[in-house]
Design an enzyme around this catalytic site. Sequence first.
Site, PDB file in Angstrom:
ATOM      1  N   CYS A 402      10.014  13.702   6.752  1.00  0.00           N
ATOM      2  CA  CYS A 402      11.048  14.140   7.676  1.00  0.00           C
ATOM      3  C   CYS A 402      12.136  14.932   6.948  1.00  0.00           C
ATOM      4  O   CYS A 402      12.453  16.049   7.304  1.00  0.00           O
ATOM      5  CB  CYS A 402      11.641  12.927   8.362  1.00  0.00           C
ATOM      6  N   LYS A 405      11.892  18.550   5.903  1.00  0.00           N
ATOM      7  CA  LYS A 405      11.970  19.676   6.841  1.00  0.00           C
ATOM      8  C   LYS A 405      13.392  20.219   6.889  1.00  0.00           C
ATOM      9  O   LYS A 405      14.356  19.495   6.718  1.00  0.00           O
ATOM     10  CB  LYS A 405      11.567  19.207   8.232  1.00  0.00           C
ATOM     11  N   ASP A 432       6.402  30.327  18.577  1.00  0.00           N
ATOM     12  CA  ASP A 432       5.360  29.458  19.127  1.00  0.00           C
ATOM     13  C   ASP A 432       4.753  28.620  18.005  1.00  0.00           C
ATOM     14  O   ASP A 432       5.155  28.729  16.848  1.00  0.00           O
ATOM     15  CB  ASP A 432       4.300  30.295  19.857  1.00  0.00           C
ATOM     16  N   ASP A 433       3.776  27.764  18.355  1.00  0.00           N
ATOM     17  CA  ASP A 433       3.213  26.878  17.337  1.00  0.00           C
ATOM     18  C   ASP A 433       2.476  27.662  16.259  1.00  0.00           C
ATOM     19  O   ASP A 433       2.461  27.264  15.100  1.00  0.00           O
ATOM     20  CB  ASP A 433       2.241  25.882  17.992  1.00  0.00           C
ATOM     21  N   ASP A 449       1.541  25.011   7.177  1.00  0.00           N
ATOM     22  CA  ASP A 449       2.353  23.800   7.158  1.00  0.00           C
ATOM     23  C   ASP A 449       2.157  23.110   5.825  1.00  0.00           C
ATOM     24  O   ASP A 449       1.053  23.145   5.275  1.00  0.00           O
ATOM     25  CB  ASP A 449       1.861  22.843   8.255  1.00  0.00           C
ATOM     26  N   ASP A 472      -0.903  22.546  15.123  1.00  0.00           N
ATOM     27  CA  ASP A 472      -0.462  23.825  15.707  1.00  0.00           C
ATOM     28  C   ASP A 472      -1.634  24.572  16.351  1.00  0.00           C
ATOM     29  O   ASP A 472      -1.475  25.241  17.370  1.00  0.00           O
ATOM     30  CB  ASP A 472       0.143  24.712  14.605  1.00  0.00           C
ATOM     31  N   GLY A 522      -7.625  28.587  -1.916  1.00  0.00           N
ATOM     32  CA  GLY A 522      -6.209  28.239  -1.862  1.00  0.00           C
ATOM     33  C   GLY A 522      -5.538  28.517  -3.184  1.00  0.00           C
ATOM     34  O   GLY A 522      -6.039  29.306  -4.008  1.00  0.00           O
ATOM     35  N   HIS A 523      -4.436  27.832  -3.392  1.00  0.00           N
ATOM     36  CA  HIS A 523      -3.663  28.060  -4.604  1.00  0.00           C
ATOM     37  C   HIS A 523      -3.105  26.720  -5.064  1.00  0.00           C
ATOM     38  O   HIS A 523      -2.596  25.934  -4.263  1.00  0.00           O
ATOM     39  CB  HIS A 523      -2.522  29.042  -4.298  1.00  0.00           C
ATOM     40  N   ASP A 616       2.746  20.712  19.827  1.00  0.00           N
ATOM     41  CA  ASP A 616       2.576  19.422  19.152  1.00  0.00           C
ATOM     42  C   ASP A 616       3.957  18.937  18.730  1.00  0.00           C
ATOM     43  O   ASP A 616       4.825  19.737  18.370  1.00  0.00           O
ATOM     44  CB  ASP A 616       1.602  19.507  17.965  1.00  0.00           C
TER      45      ASP A 616
END
Length: 735
Positions: A402, A405, A432-433, A449, A472, A522-523, A616
Amino acid sequence: MHAPQWPQLRDLVLIGGGHAHALLLRKWGMSPQAGTRVTVINPSPVAPYTGMLPGHIAGHYTRSDMMIDLVRLGRFAGARVVMGRATGLDRTAQQVILQDGRRLRYDVASLDIGIASNLPELAGFDDHAVAAKPLGGYAERWDSFVASAPAQPRLVIIGAGVGGTELAMASAHRLQSHGLQPHITLLERSDTVLPHIGSGARAALMAQLKHYNINVMTGTEPASVSPTTVTLTNGQTLASDFTLSVAGAQPQAWLQSTGLDLHQGFVTITPSLQSSDPLVFAVGDCAHMAYAPRPKAGVFAVRQAPILFQNLRAVLSAAPLRHYHPQRDYLKLISTGRKRAVADKLGLRLEGAWLWQWKDRIDRTFMAKFTDYPAMPTPALPIDAVQGMAEALGEKPLCGGCGAKVAGATLGTALQHLPPPKRPDVLSGPGDDAGILRHGKGVQVLTTDHLRAFTNDAALMARITAIHALGDIWAMGAAPQSALSQITLPRLAAALQAEMLDEILSAATDVFGAAGADILGGHTSIGAELTIGFSITGLADHPIRKSGAQENDAIILTKPIGTGTILAAEMATAQMSGQMPDLMLGEVVTTCMASMLHPLATASKILSPHATAMTDVTGFGLAGHLLEMLDGAGLSATLALNDIPTLPGAQTLAALGHASSIAPANRALCLGRINAPNTPHAALLFDPQTAGGLLATVPQAQAQTILKTLIAAGEPAAIIGTVHAGPVMLRVNGT
Ligand SMILES: Cc1cc2nc3c(=O)[nH]c(=O)nc-3n(C[C@H](O)[C@H](O)[C@H](O)COP(=O)(O)OP(=O)(O)OC[C@H]3O[C@@H](n4cnc5c(N)ncnc54)[C@H](O)[C@@H]3O)c2cc1C
């Protein structure tokens, strides 16, 4: 979380949350060893303390009085808590094998897994009887038996040692105090009951057994158990509504396959508490002190703990090891159902209420070690720190789910400066999502995310993050297509790093695979702490936007809320003292994790054909996200607070003042646009959610059918309110 200041170089794995390991973890929390990553593996988030079991059975202690909360303890110790059951050791690869197939590497491992008192050879035992050990299952079966027991309940207890005798009297007391008339039979294979205690204590206990009218049968044993009877080897049949074994001391069968030296199935240990493999220690009931054999008793596990603490550190730092010399005998305080006890000391007959009070004090002092954690000193602020530093750090630790964010207002201001999209194939701007791109005849949606780890279990964290990020895509009614990972690993030795990365990627592959998406790459980098993120694409014919709600639509939520509050409480666990009323934080956290691990694919599939708007529920909380939807549509809504599902324990924690560090900002975001009561339940409307549920508006006429379909599919969904004409406003009814 104790953010590791030192790179983690070696793995200490504690198998089982028995008494010795629990005490060791507490000591570890007060004095961690630089460079060691500690893991504790236990099937459940709580471990029972046997000393209080008879008192719990008798009704003197609640379940939470006698349970050690391993999640709280793990947080205090800075340990990784892995919920699982060990079923093997691969000593060549130095890995612990768990029942679910997971393998955890170790440099040093320690076993403290106790024993079982089941009688697997006895016909019907597994189906119709209960074993006193493991204790957790017994305590739960007993509570439900007491709640529905007949007026004259019949019990057969197998094994008339100290434990069996104590439990027989505790059962009698509890059932009598419920106004019932129990008939209890205590069975003993040998010719005498209580063979291992002095004559004075035995005489006192025999008198107490008589007081409760407990029928003691010696020189006999059961041949079979049915739901209502126990048949003895002499052919006699006893009626039994509850059959309990306190007789066996079964070692766990898988120890046979470890290749360690065993004695009758128990791990043979040396005075340094090492098994035949110096990298594997064993303590408590699962170990056999070949150099000084003793009966199975918790007192030895407790006394082994400080030596184990020293020796495990010594092996990891190449220091000399110490020896454990068990005491010859120990004072036994045996409770007798009522709040009285008998002491076994020097053959004397000592009994009375004062002995129970003494035992109660000892037991409560032991358990207080696991409810009241010492406050660990925080580094002082430098004297020349800039003004406002203390306020910026806050009183609470930053919570990953939490506090990581950024507040909605900050984000909103920054996003305002972004120019609108210029490309014709980019169909949405921020808000939007997910971003929406033209793709053939449909659209491709794109989201990213990431989460700062709120658990030391990287595999668990990866699963939750993947589901959180996929939210999302599912909220747009899209089918997940592909994912890229962004991983920041903490500083670790190469072997630990390889294991952590492997665990993260295989957990993520599982989640994305089940969702129908491929991970493309990915990284990965090294940083201060574990952070996991995913960028994901999805495909849809028509994306569901946040803004399409219609007047009179019903509002559906597909998961209970409360993750932010629970995670915040868990992060603050080291600062809390005392047991929480009626809840074990470890169990609350485990249920919360299970909810976060629930994917939204099914709910999305069911809702998508009908939803006029969908999102969501994540960082801004239920109220914040619903207001975003209402903003987009220019409408208002009413919510029925009592219909909004919350995670078990969330309301209690909110009432105790726990809240995520971003909850005040979420509340501020809704200011002037929400009318809600001031209750713990309503406070959860501002609670940021990690991997939260879908929030959808659907036509009123279809709402009940959709809800039934969701529930039939196993979705914990609820209709929580209705959309009305504007202006934008959220009215919350209920308490
Ligand atoms: C009714 C009764 C009263 C007693 N009273 C006393 C007393 O007053 N004093 C005394 O000294 N002793 C007492 N004892 C004995 C005492 O219970 C044990 O000696 C003590 O619990 C042993 O502790 P331990 O650390 O070995 O393991 P345990 O306390 O049994 O804990 C083992 C832990 O390991 C976990 N585990 C099990 N298998 C696995 C696995 N495969 N992988 C991972 N984790 C696993 C379990 O879930 C559990 O949390 C009593 C026993 C009974 C039955």
